[in-house]
Scaffold this motif. Structure first.
Motif, PDB file in Angstrom:
ATOM      1  N   ILE A  99       0.859  -1.176   0.000  1.00 42.23           N
ATOM      2  CA  ILE A  99       0.000   0.000   0.000  1.00 42.23           C
ATOM      3  C   ILE A  99       0.896   1.227   0.000  1.00 42.23           C
ATOM      4  CG2 ILE A  99      -1.699   1.288   1.309  1.00 42.23           C
ATOM      5  CD1 ILE A  99      -2.834  -1.388   2.236  1.00 42.23           C
ATOM      6  N   ARG A 100       0.609   2.143  -0.919  1.00 44.64           N
ATOM      7  CA  ARG A 100       1.437   3.329  -1.111  1.00 44.64           C
ATOM      8  C   ARG A 100       1.171   4.360  -0.034  1.00 44.64           C
ATOM      9  NH1 ARG A 100       1.391   8.137  -3.632  1.00 44.64           N
ATOM     10  NH2 ARG A 100      -0.750   8.053  -4.321  1.00 44.64           N
ATOM     11  N   ASP A 101       2.221   4.992   0.436  1.00 45.04           N
ATOM     12  CA  ASP A 101       2.134   6.075   1.404  1.00 45.04           C
ATOM     13  C   ASP A 101       1.541   7.294   0.688  1.00 45.04           C
ATOM     14  OD1 ASP A 101       2.539   8.236   3.096  1.00 45.04           O
ATOM     15  OD2 ASP A 101       4.591   7.668   3.624  1.00 45.04           O
ATOM     16  N   PRO A 102       0.371   7.787   1.125  1.00 40.85           N
ATOM     17  CA  PRO A 102      -0.253   8.921   0.433  1.00 40.85           C
ATOM     18  C   PRO A 102       0.558  10.210   0.518  1.00 40.85           C
ATOM     19  CG  PRO A 102      -1.459   8.369   2.438  1.00 40.85           C
ATOM     20  CD  PRO A 102      -0.397   7.328   2.265  1.00 40.85           C
ATOM     21  N   LYS A 104       3.757  10.313  -0.098  1.00 38.36           N
ATOM     22  CA  LYS A 104       4.851  10.215  -1.072  1.00 38.36           C
ATOM     23  C   LYS A 104       4.280  10.397  -2.473  1.00 38.36           C
ATOM     24  CE  LYS A 104       7.980   7.260   1.495  1.00 38.36           C
ATOM     25  NZ  LYS A 104       8.685   5.978   1.518  1.00 38.36           N
ATOM     26  N   PRO A 105       5.101  10.897  -3.397  1.00 41.59           N
ATOM     27  CA  PRO A 105       4.615  11.067  -4.778  1.00 41.59           C
ATOM     28  C   PRO A 105       4.253   9.717  -5.398  1.00 41.59           C
ATOM     29  CG  PRO A 105       6.894  11.855  -4.548  1.00 41.59           C
ATOM     30  CD  PRO A 105       6.471  11.306  -3.222  1.00 41.59           C
ATOM     31  N   GLU A 106       3.301   9.769  -6.307  1.00 42.34           N
ATOM     32  CA  GLU A 106       2.889   8.569  -7.027  1.00 42.34           C
ATOM     33  C   GLU A 106       4.052   8.088  -7.888  1.00 42.34           C
ATOM     34  OE1 GLU A 106      -0.920   7.294  -9.754  1.00 42.34           O
ATOM     35  OE2 GLU A 106      -0.679   9.363  -9.156  1.00 42.34           O
ATOM     36  N   PRO A 107       4.336   6.782  -7.902  1.00 39.84           N
ATOM     37  CA  PRO A 107       5.455   6.280  -8.723  1.00 39.84           C
ATOM     38  C   PRO A 107       5.266   6.638 -10.196  1.00 39.84           C
ATOM     39  CG  PRO A 107       4.554   4.532  -7.316  1.00 39.84           C
ATOM     40  CD  PRO A 107       3.640   5.719  -7.186  1.00 39.84           C
ATOM     41  N   LEU A 108       6.375   6.897 -10.877  1.00 39.14           N
ATOM     42  CA  LEU A 108       6.313   7.258 -12.297  1.00 39.14           C
ATOM     43  C   LEU A 108       5.714   6.136 -13.143  1.00 39.14           C
ATOM     44  CD1 LEU A 108       9.737   9.081 -12.689  1.00 39.14           C
ATOM     45  CD2 LEU A 108       7.458  10.110 -12.647  1.00 39.14           C
ATOM     46  N   ASN A 109       5.806   4.886 -12.657  1.00 44.94           N
ATOM     47  CA  ASN A 109       5.271   3.762 -13.421  1.00 44.94           C
ATOM     48  C   ASN A 109       3.873   3.347 -12.956  1.00 44.94           C
ATOM     49  OD1 ASN A 109       6.129   2.591 -10.982  1.00 44.94           O
ATOM     50  ND2 ASN A 109       6.526   0.632 -11.963  1.00 44.94           N
ATOM     51  N   SER A 110       3.203   4.208 -12.205  1.00 45.45           N
ATOM     52  CA  SER A 110       1.839   3.900 -11.769  1.00 45.45           C
ATOM     53  C   SER A 110       0.904   3.932 -12.975  1.00 45.45           C
ATOM     54  CB  SER A 110       1.355   4.916 -10.735  1.00 45.45           C
ATOM     55  OG  SER A 110       1.122   6.172 -11.360  1.00 45.45           O
ATOM     56  N   ARG A 111      -0.242   3.327 -12.825  1.00 46.14           N
ATOM     57  CA  ARG A 111      -1.234   3.312 -13.909  1.00 46.14           C
ATOM     58  C   ARG A 111      -1.560   4.741 -14.356  1.00 46.14           C
ATOM     59  NH1 ARG A 111      -4.961   0.270 -16.387  1.00 46.14           N
ATOM     60  NH2 ARG A 111      -6.849   1.310 -17.091  1.00 46.14           N
ATOM     61  N   MET A 112      -1.826   5.646 -13.411  1.00 43.34           N
ATOM     62  CA  MET A 112      -2.202   7.021 -13.786  1.00 43.34           C
ATOM     63  C   MET A 112      -1.066   7.746 -14.503  1.00 43.34           C
ATOM     64  SD  MET A 112      -5.321   7.380 -13.311  1.00 43.34           S
ATOM     65  CE  MET A 112      -5.695   9.108 -13.392  1.00 43.34           C
ATOM     66  N   ASN A 113       0.159   7.546 -14.060  1.00 46.65           N
ATOM     67  CA  ASN A 113       1.276   8.206 -14.737  1.00 46.65           C
ATOM     68  C   ASN A 113       1.541   7.606 -16.117  1.00 46.65           C
ATOM     69  OD1 ASN A 113       1.943  10.367 -13.085  1.00 46.65           O
ATOM     70  ND2 ASN A 113       3.068   9.047 -11.678  1.00 46.65           N
ATOM     71  N   LYS A 114       1.334   6.302 -16.269  1.00 48.73           N
ATOM     72  CA  LYS A 114       1.444   5.689 -17.594  1.00 48.73           C
ATOM     73  C   LYS A 114       0.365   6.274 -18.516  1.00 48.73           C
ATOM     74  CE  LYS A 114       3.509   1.295 -16.164  1.00 48.73           C
ATOM     75  NZ  LYS A 114       4.550   0.880 -17.082  1.00 48.73           N
ATOM     76  N   LEU A 115      -0.848   6.431 -17.987  1.00 52.82           N
ATOM     77  CA  LEU A 115      -1.929   7.010 -18.786  1.00 52.82           C
ATOM     78  C   LEU A 115      -1.635   8.467 -19.141  1.00 52.82           C
ATOM     79  CD1 LEU A 115      -5.057   5.459 -17.027  1.00 52.82           C
ATOM     80  CD2 LEU A 115      -4.295   5.040 -19.383  1.00 52.82           C
ATOM     81  N   ARG A 116      -1.088   9.230 -18.190  1.00 57.61           N
ATOM     82  CA  ARG A 116      -0.729  10.629 -18.481  1.00 57.61           C
ATOM     83  C   ARG A 116       0.311  10.695 -19.596  1.00 57.61           C
ATOM     84  NH1 ARG A 116      -0.861  10.931 -12.758  1.00 57.61           N
ATOM     85  NH2 ARG A 116      -2.737  12.042 -12.104  1.00 57.61           N
ATOM     86  N   PHE A 117       1.268   9.780 -19.534  1.00 53.01           N
ATOM     87  CA  PHE A 117       2.306   9.738 -20.555  1.00 53.01           C
ATOM     88  C   PHE A 117       1.685   9.438 -21.920  1.00 53.01           C
ATOM     89  CE2 PHE A 117       5.560   7.811 -23.178  1.00 53.01           C
ATOM     90  CZ  PHE A 117       6.650   8.638 -22.953  1.00 53.01           C
ATOM     91  N   ALA A 118       0.824   8.414 -21.977  1.00 55.13           N
ATOM     92  CA  ALA A 118       0.162   8.058 -23.233  1.00 55.13           C
ATOM     93  C   ALA A 118      -0.702   9.212 -23.738  1.00 55.13           C
ATOM     94  CB  ALA A 118      -0.688   6.797 -23.052  1.00 55.13           C
ATOM     95  N   PHE A 119      -1.416   9.874 -22.826  1.00 53.55           N
ATOM     96  CA  PHE A 119      -2.293  10.983 -23.206  1.00 53.55           C
ATOM     97  C   PHE A 119      -1.509  12.095 -23.900  1.00 53.55           C
ATOM     98  CE2 PHE A 119      -4.459  15.010 -22.328  1.00 53.55           C
ATOM     99  CZ  PHE A 119      -5.751  14.727 -22.777  1.00 53.55           C
ATOM    100  N   GLN A 120      -0.349  12.427 -23.357  1.00 53.97           N
ATOM    101  CA  GLN A 120       0.421  13.524 -23.955  1.00 53.97           C
ATOM    102  C   GLN A 120       0.952  13.170 -25.336  1.00 53.97           C
ATOM    103  OE1 GLN A 120       4.130  13.941 -24.118  1.00 53.97           O
ATOM    104  NE2 GLN A 120       4.444  11.812 -23.555  1.00 53.97           N
TER     105      GLN A 120
END
Length: 195
Positions: A99-102, A104-120
């Motif tokens: 469970i991620r510590d809220p 701390k920043p979200e990992p760069l390889n998290s689902r949301m960050n992968k989606l942000r990368f794809a979106f851009q």
């Protein structure tokens, strides 16, 4: 040969990079070696031309868009930390993630960050929305001459209509993320060698 930790000392700010990207020390050393191989003139940074030497990007229809992601703010250089920061989006997620510590920043390889990368990659003008025209342009890159222009426009119409929940004729990041909620983005946007 020196020990792993003594060789890691040649990477500037290695501990900070490791914490931010989640890469192991061994993986960072491999990536640093690759970075140095791409930096043929030993400048300490990579240019667009250096990244265009990567064969997989040269044949990828979105290769230029991926290369653009290494150069935020229209810069012309990427140092090692910027290089691995982008690559971290493709690091596989751990199956046994705790469970991620809220705090701390979200990992760069998290689902949301992968989606942000794809979106851009689709949001060509960076306005936070994927317009019909942008979707058409990216789909055209991806399918090439395999379909007619009429078929491509039909695919674009359907894609935008299905994702555009608010009816504004464009796809926001939240709409994009929702349209991909059943896709295994964590695995589809992962490169196994980046563990």
């Amino acid at each position: 040969m020196g020990s792993l930790s003594s060789r890691a000392a040649v990477i500037p700010d290695v501990d900070s990079i490791r914490r931010e990207t989640g890469f192991s020390q061994a993986c960072l050393l491999r990536l640093h070696h690759r970075f140095q191989a791409l930096d043929r003139d030993n400048k300490g940074y990579l240019s667009r031309m250096d990244l265009q030497q990567i064969g997989a990007l040269a044949v990828n229809p979105l290769g230029d868009r991926i290369i653009d992601s290494f150069f935020p703010d229209r810069s012309q250089r990427v140092d090692f930390s910027g290089f691995v920061r982008v690559l971290a989006h493709f690091r596989p997620t751990e199956e046994d993630s705790e469970i991620r510590d809220p705090n701390k920043p979200e990992p760069l390889n998290s689902r949301m960050n992968k989606l942000r990368f794809a979106f851009q990659l689709y949001d060509l003008d960076g306005d936070g929305k994927i317009s019909w025209k942008e979707m058409l342009q990216v789909l055209r890159l991806m399918v090439g001459v395999q379909v007619t222009e009429e078929q491509l426009e039909s695919i674009t119409d359907r894609t935008v209509q299905e994702a555009d929940e608010d009816g504004d004729g464009a796809v926001s990041f939240l709409e994009f993320a929702k349209s991909l909620e059943k896709m295994d983005v964590e695995q589809k946007m992962s490169i196994r060698i980046l563990k």
